[in-house]
Design a protein around this motif. Sequence first.
Motif, PDB file in Angstrom:
ATOM      1  N   LEU A 180      88.345  10.927  11.435  1.00 17.60           N
ATOM      2  CA  LEU A 180      87.600  11.477  12.571  1.00 17.60           C
ATOM      3  C   LEU A 180      88.498  12.446  13.339  1.00 17.60           C
ATOM      4  O   LEU A 180      89.600  12.089  13.752  1.00 17.60           O
ATOM      5  CB  LEU A 180      87.131  10.350  13.482  1.00 17.60           C
ATOM      6  CG  LEU A 180      86.247  10.778  14.667  1.00 17.60           C
ATOM      7  CD1 LEU A 180      84.899  11.261  14.169  1.00 17.60           C
ATOM      8  CD2 LEU A 180      86.073   9.614  15.637  1.00 17.60           C
ATOM      9  N   LYS A 185      88.655  15.213  16.661  1.00 14.87           N
ATOM     10  CA  LYS A 185      87.996  15.608  17.911  1.00 14.87           C
ATOM     11  C   LYS A 185      88.783  16.737  18.565  1.00 14.87           C
ATOM     12  O   LYS A 185      90.005  16.671  18.680  1.00 14.87           O
ATOM     13  CB  LYS A 185      87.921  14.420  18.878  1.00 14.87           C
ATOM     14  CG  LYS A 185      87.106  13.239  18.376  1.00 14.87           C
ATOM     15  CD  LYS A 185      87.132  12.088  19.384  1.00 14.87           C
ATOM     16  CE  LYS A 185      86.377  10.878  18.865  1.00 14.87           C
ATOM     17  NZ  LYS A 185      86.424   9.728  19.804  1.00 14.87           N
ATOM     18  N   THR A 191      83.324  17.278  17.218  1.00 15.44           N
ATOM     19  CA  THR A 191      83.683  16.033  16.544  1.00 15.44           C
ATOM     20  C   THR A 191      83.230  16.129  15.089  1.00 15.44           C
ATOM     21  O   THR A 191      82.061  16.420  14.810  1.00 15.44           O
ATOM     22  CB  THR A 191      83.006  14.818  17.193  1.00 15.44           C
ATOM     23  OG1 THR A 191      83.369  14.770  18.588  1.00 15.44           O
ATOM     24  CG2 THR A 191      83.433  13.524  16.527  1.00 15.44           C
ATOM     25  N   ASN A 206      83.751  14.297  11.024  1.00 14.08           N
ATOM     26  CA  ASN A 206      84.362  13.424  10.028  1.00 14.08           C
ATOM     27  C   ASN A 206      84.900  14.309   8.921  1.00 14.08           C
ATOM     28  O   ASN A 206      84.134  14.839   8.120  1.00 14.08           O
ATOM     29  CB  ASN A 206      83.332  12.447   9.458  1.00 14.08           C
ATOM     30  CG  ASN A 206      83.246  11.172  10.261  1.00 14.08           C
ATOM     31  OD1 ASN A 206      84.234  10.711  10.819  1.00 14.08           O
ATOM     32  ND2 ASN A 206      82.062  10.591  10.324  1.00 14.08           N
ATOM     33  N   THR A 214      91.362   9.965  14.444  1.00 16.51           N
ATOM     34  CA  THR A 214      90.948   8.562  14.287  1.00 16.51           C
ATOM     35  C   THR A 214      90.152   8.092  15.507  1.00 16.51           C
ATOM     36  O   THR A 214      90.037   8.783  16.520  1.00 16.51           O
ATOM     37  CB  THR A 214      92.141   7.604  14.028  1.00 16.51           C
ATOM     38  OG1 THR A 214      92.840   7.377  15.234  1.00 16.51           O
ATOM     39  CG2 THR A 214      93.059   8.155  12.966  1.00 16.51           C
ATOM     40  N   ASP A 215      89.616   6.877  15.411  1.00 17.10           N
ATOM     41  CA  ASP A 215      88.829   6.295  16.510  1.00 17.10           C
ATOM     42  C   ASP A 215      89.639   6.159  17.792  1.00 17.10           C
ATOM     43  O   ASP A 215      89.095   6.205  18.904  1.00 17.10           O
ATOM     44  CB  ASP A 215      88.318   4.911  16.102  1.00 17.10           C
ATOM     45  CG  ASP A 215      87.261   4.998  15.025  1.00 17.10           C
ATOM     46  OD1 ASP A 215      86.816   6.122  14.735  1.00 17.10           O
ATOM     47  OD2 ASP A 215      86.891   3.962  14.453  1.00 17.10           O
ATOM     48  N   ASN A 273      83.062   4.012   9.495  1.00 17.07           N
ATOM     49  CA  ASN A 273      84.507   4.238   9.650  1.00 17.07           C
ATOM     50  C   ASN A 273      85.169   3.135  10.478  1.00 17.07           C
ATOM     51  O   ASN A 273      86.024   3.391  11.326  1.00 17.07           O
ATOM     52  CB  ASN A 273      84.778   5.601  10.289  1.00 17.07           C
ATOM     53  CG  ASN A 273      84.490   6.744   9.344  1.00 17.07           C
ATOM     54  OD1 ASN A 273      85.041   6.812   8.254  1.00 17.07           O
ATOM     55  ND2 ASN A 273      83.587   7.622   9.752  1.00 17.07           N
ATOM     56  N   ASP A 291      84.149   1.417  12.905  1.00 19.98           N
ATOM     57  CA  ASP A 291      83.979   1.506  14.361  1.00 19.98           C
ATOM     58  C   ASP A 291      83.856   0.110  14.970  1.00 19.98           C
ATOM     59  O   ASP A 291      83.216  -0.783  14.403  1.00 19.98           O
ATOM     60  CB  ASP A 291      82.736   2.334  14.688  1.00 19.98           C
ATOM     61  CG  ASP A 291      82.654   2.664  16.160  1.00 19.98           C
ATOM     62  OD1 ASP A 291      82.133   1.819  16.928  1.00 19.98           O
ATOM     63  OD2 ASP A 291      83.129   3.746  16.554  1.00 19.98           O
ATOM     64  N   LYS A 300      80.824   9.630  17.596  1.00 15.63           N
ATOM     65  CA  LYS A 300      81.034   9.955  16.180  1.00 15.63           C
ATOM     66  C   LYS A 300      79.786  10.605  15.607  1.00 15.63           C
ATOM     67  O   LYS A 300      78.670  10.245  15.981  1.00 15.63           O
ATOM     68  CB  LYS A 300      81.360   8.688  15.374  1.00 15.63           C
ATOM     69  CG  LYS A 300      82.730   8.109  15.635  1.00 15.63           C
ATOM     70  CD  LYS A 300      82.995   6.939  14.703  1.00 15.63           C
ATOM     71  CE  LYS A 300      84.366   6.343  14.949  1.00 15.63           C
ATOM     72  NZ  LYS A 300      84.635   5.181  14.048  1.00 15.63           N
TER      73      LYS A 300
END
Length: 792
Positions: free
Chosen positions: A102, A104, A109, A111, A169-170, A469, A471, A645
């Motif tokens: 991910l 941003k 945003t 993937n 990433t998250d 992913n 989450d 996301k």
Amino acid sequence: MLRNYFKIAIRNLWKHKAFSFINIFGLSVGMTACFLIFLYVNFELSYDNFHLKEDRIYRIVADIKTPTETINGNGPSWAVPPHISEFPEVSAAVRVLSDVILFKKDNLTFNETESLWADADFFTVFDYKLLKGNPLTVLKEPFSIVLSESSAKKYFGDDDPIGQVIQITDDAFPSTVTGIMEDIPVNSQIQGDVVISMTTITKKFAEGVDNQWGNYGPFAYLLLKPGTNAAGLESKLPAFLEKWSGKEMSKSQMFPTLLLEPLKDVYLKSDRGGFVTGNIKNVYVFSIVAMLILLIACINFVNLTTARSSERAKEVGIRKVVGAAKFQLARQFIGESVLISLIAFLLTLVVSSLLLSSFNQLAGKTISQGVFDTPPYILLLFLTAIGIGLLAGIYPALILSSFKPTTVLKGRFSTGTKGTFLRKSLVISQFTISIALIIGTIVVYSQMNYMGNLDLGFKKDQILVVDTNSDKNRDALKQAISDLSNIKNVSLSSSVPGTGNPSAYSEIENIKGDLQVANLDLYFVDFDYISLFDIQLVAGRPFSREFKTDNTQAMVLNEAAVKMFGYSSPEQAIGKRFKQWGREGKIIGVIKDFHFQSLKNPIKPLSMRIEADRHDYLSINVPSSNLASTIVTVEKEWKKIIPNKPFSYYFLDEFFSRQYKSEEQFGKLFLNFALLAIFLSCLGLLGLASYTTMQRTKEIGIRKVMGASVSSILNLLSRDFLKLVAISFFVATPVSWYFMQKWLMDFAYRTNIGWWVFVVAGVIAILIALITISFQSIKAARSNPIKSLKTE
């Protein structure tokens, strides 16, 4: 003299427009097919040849021997590349790992599905061109990112990205753009839009992984110093492994053997997989098909030219009487042949340019942007055209220039039984090739149909898959979607059929009561997984919420795993002990084998466990009606619960079928070129039919005067040709059976080549031959006999 030759050639071509068109068109079709196949084959062989040090780059792979099997891995353990630099032969070592990450940037945003993690020497080993940044340092520090040109444009527009921050990433780790690279070439086996420093993993996300000798994950590549013998280095690797992990290997009962694969062989010749893979057999097949199509086109030229020999016999006789030498006549006819080839060459360039875009789509990749982008290939095609003209024109030239003037001027001449035998042999060759290609096409499509209709052992229709992913809100999303009135069932898991899955070091109690070491494929699932995919249980029970221990102490195996541990029936495995990745417990159930990988591979031993923090994929059993509105509803729930996301999904049946995309493209290419070969063979048969009909014109006239019907004459002229087709069938059948059996060996699950395949191919060939022959034969049978007998 040359001007005179040219004028005669043009006059002759214009006078016989139909034959000239067939000759030129036939050669052009053959040359176009051959040229396009050449572009395809050359592109496949060009993978990674832009790396200047290609001959010194090797991929490290591992054969891992366990007490139950030998695993042919496509990479070493994490620890091998950092430690292998102790050898003086090694200039650099680099690990490369593909991932979906991910990204941003402000309000953007994405993937990034083609993200790469790579060690600092990535741009030292490989020649991916850096537009900005130092290749020695761009991937040195954690959270360093190199963007491709297209990715840089996507995130930063026309601004300079160097030094700018992107969150990954998250957890939104701030990462710095340290370099910009050209988009990776299409003919690279390593593909990625962004490259992130491997130190991000080894120093921040998974400290200590550099010393894990039993943990396998990334691909690994070595750059050897000039003059290094790769085989010599390979022979030192067993002692290297024993030095660093001998005790661990003995304890785990897993004994790897490291092997070095030349980078230039990985794409086409390795059977261990990779980022992008090809098939050297397909390259061989299409190379042979190209040569056969070109051969058919040349045979057509010879047959069509000799079929017209009667029309030019008197011309030859008159020119010989006035003093023309045999070599002059031969030169004239060879010159005409070369002229036809050159006209066909120009037409080939035009047709290839028009067809290239469609051919790229058919091949599934952009093999060339334009025909004229590669001048050396145009030159090669030109020389090929000259060569075809010379070779194809020699035989007709020798035949025509050898006619005796006293014979041909009296109207009596013959090319002899040798010429007849040669022409028939050529037609047999053409139809042997065509029938073999028909059989091959039927077998390819039968195999595709077999794979499409085979019972895979699980439900794949109407399954919508969403990648969360991992989450943290995925469980809440599952619950929200489960509450929707039109949703049948929902499940969370680490893998779905067709995706990759980890293999886990395991200890399972075998039939003797011992804990047997094995490397098992592993699915982390939830309580609804088995029922959602309609996987059949053959012994024991599935995971159940009624048993709290199922969360941590339960395992389900497939039948292949049960057999591995020596059990003759699934029931015997129920209640046996297991140890796997820090968990211990008992086997509670055995499921029927299902195809969780491609049908190219046999079903491997599989284990399933519940471990909620390892789930990625949300599988949703959706109704067939109102599908579009259902997807919209699911997306709304996603945006409520996971708003930061992007929402993406796919249908499992389509995703699973994409595993056979290369085979489908192979089948389409094979079919199209088979049709071309058949078409060209028909032209060759038309040439021989025309020649034979001309030779028997007076015989046909006499038979008609004596009362012969059109059907009897048609039967007379067709009989000999059908014999040639029959001979072709008996030659093509065993040859095509042998080669298609070899092709089918690539599939663990394959169809049988039934007798009906050959019958259908034979019937198709006969019908094609009859239609082709009938065109000329009916014309001759219905002609006025007075015209054919008026000179007698």
